[in-house]
Enzyme design. Sequence first.
Site, PDB file in Angstrom:
ATOM      1  N   LYS A  40     -16.730 -12.964   4.034  1.00 18.83           N
ATOM      2  CA  LYS A  40     -15.417 -12.858   3.389  1.00 18.83           C
ATOM      3  C   LYS A  40     -14.515 -11.934   4.208  1.00 18.83           C
ATOM      4  O   LYS A  40     -14.972 -11.219   5.098  1.00 18.83           O
ATOM      5  CB  LYS A  40     -15.590 -12.313   1.968  1.00 18.83           C
ATOM      6  CG  LYS A  40     -16.290 -10.962   1.914  1.00 18.83           C
ATOM      7  CD  LYS A  40     -16.553 -10.510   0.497  1.00 18.83           C
ATOM      8  CE  LYS A  40     -17.279  -9.162   0.505  1.00 18.83           C
ATOM      9  NZ  LYS A  40     -17.444  -8.619  -0.846  1.00 18.83           N
ATOM     10  N   ARG A 139     -17.900  -5.445 -13.136  1.00 16.61           N
ATOM     11  CA  ARG A 139     -16.850  -5.978 -12.263  1.00 16.61           C
ATOM     12  C   ARG A 139     -16.783  -7.484 -12.416  1.00 16.61           C
ATOM     13  O   ARG A 139     -15.812  -8.012 -12.936  1.00 16.61           O
ATOM     14  CB  ARG A 139     -17.131  -5.572 -10.811  1.00 16.61           C
ATOM     15  CG  ARG A 139     -16.031  -5.957  -9.835  1.00 16.61           C
ATOM     16  CD  ARG A 139     -16.414  -5.647  -8.395  1.00 16.61           C
ATOM     17  NE  ARG A 139     -17.558  -6.425  -7.936  1.00 16.61           N
ATOM     18  CZ  ARG A 139     -17.944  -6.484  -6.657  1.00 16.61           C
ATOM     19  NH1 ARG A 139     -17.302  -5.781  -5.739  1.00 16.61           N
ATOM     20  NH2 ARG A 139     -18.985  -7.220  -6.308  1.00 16.61           N
ATOM     21  N   TYR A 264       6.084  12.356  13.455  1.00 17.20           N
ATOM     22  CA  TYR A 264       6.878  12.474  12.234  1.00 17.20           C
ATOM     23  C   TYR A 264       6.464  13.704  11.433  1.00 17.20           C
ATOM     24  O   TYR A 264       5.274  13.950  11.206  1.00 17.20           O
ATOM     25  CB  TYR A 264       6.698  11.226  11.366  1.00 17.20           C
ATOM     26  CG  TYR A 264       7.426  10.010  11.877  1.00 17.20           C
ATOM     27  CD1 TYR A 264       8.811   9.985  11.957  1.00 17.20           C
ATOM     28  CD2 TYR A 264       6.721   8.876  12.260  1.00 17.20           C
ATOM     29  CE1 TYR A 264       9.490   8.865  12.407  1.00 17.20           C
ATOM     30  CE2 TYR A 264       7.383   7.745  12.728  1.00 17.20           C
ATOM     31  CZ  TYR A 264       8.766   7.746  12.794  1.00 17.20           C
ATOM     32  OH  TYR A 264       9.420   6.637  13.259  1.00 17.20           O
ATOM     33  N   MET A 312       3.546   3.901  12.738  1.00 15.38           N
ATOM     34  CA  MET A 312       3.292   2.480  12.527  1.00 15.38           C
ATOM     35  C   MET A 312       2.647   1.829  13.751  1.00 15.38           C
ATOM     36  O   MET A 312       1.727   1.013  13.613  1.00 15.38           O
ATOM     37  CB  MET A 312       4.590   1.739  12.187  1.00 15.38           C
ATOM     38  CG  MET A 312       4.387   0.257  11.903  1.00 15.38           C
ATOM     39  SD  MET A 312       5.910  -0.619  11.510  1.00 15.38           S
ATOM     40  CE  MET A 312       6.308   0.101   9.913  1.00 15.38           C
TER      41      MET A 312
END
Length: 370
Positions: A40, A139, A264, A312
């Site tokens: 998956k 779950r 930043y 980013m």
Amino acid sequence: MRQVAGRAGAVLRIDLKAIRYNYRLLQGLLGKAKCGAAVKADAYGLGAVPVVQALYAEECRDFFVAHLEEGIALRRHLPADAAIYIMHGPPVGHDAELLEHNCIPVLNSLPQILAWRDLARQQQRRLPAIVQVDTGMARMGMSDAEVRLWQDDTGLTEGIDLLYVMSHLASAEDQSNPVNHQQLQRFNDLRRQIPACHGLPASVANSSGVFLGSDFHFDLARPGAALYGVAPVAGQANPMRAVAHLQGSIIQTRDIPAGTGVGYGASWRSSQTTRIATVAVGYADGWMRSLSNRGIAHIAGQAVPMVGNVSMDTITLDVTTVAAEHLLPGTLVDLISADNTVDQVAARAGTIGYEILTSLGARYERTYSN
């Protein structure tokens, strides 16, 4: 020889030989039980198509994905004798599409069972499925109330060809956790209590469950992360081979004076004259912002600290102690490697290896070694 990045700016190398080795190791531990594979989330971020093809070559025939869309995408890349199981079950209103694409559902609830039974009646044939029961994870899987209904209603799964009954372990990576044996006991009790499960093949073990011993192996295991090099047992040496090798390219270097803020928010400031290398990997590539001022990289075998906040598209490294010949623009630095494993990266990021792998973005140049 200096390694230089291509147009992508970063390279993710996936070692398919290591995946095949890991599969053989797990199958060896399982003995007579079959070893399937959880593929998956694009094989945990590493590329489902080349991964399933490598595993099929190792005689793996049972592949688990989460969504039907994943199963449809894989079906054309696997021979018909490979089973693709949809762990979330049939999407509402799309049950028949599983038949069209030769996928098998894991039925997790009474509504899913009833919908699959109705489809079997419409098709006038038995339809294959796995049924999952919840043994303590809360779950997915049939609840206690639904299990009681199944005990009393022997026709509930009429028309369904039950391949396995399964459950999922919540804490298998912690071998000392009593929850493991509590879940095992609960699973065995349910198998005895539900008439339809008498003699039915069973599946419980995930990656870590394989290492809990033969009581947890049953007939089919469903390892995922261990196949991709993540350590399966907390606090123990990792027996799996590393699969992912991530490298980012140096864009530029600069010397900054003492007291200069980097990145930043200037979350890191130099205490002395410092050489900074900017590398073309950021949180858009899955390099988590939580690694800000905590991560490391390796250049020519030397560990260097990540300084400043992850951006980013870039990170910044303190490379003051690295020889200039290793800092040329385009040179690749190691971010995930034998010296800085996916589990070590995850520990610094405050997460788990699963999240690191599945977060790796689509911008990397990907290469596969066979």
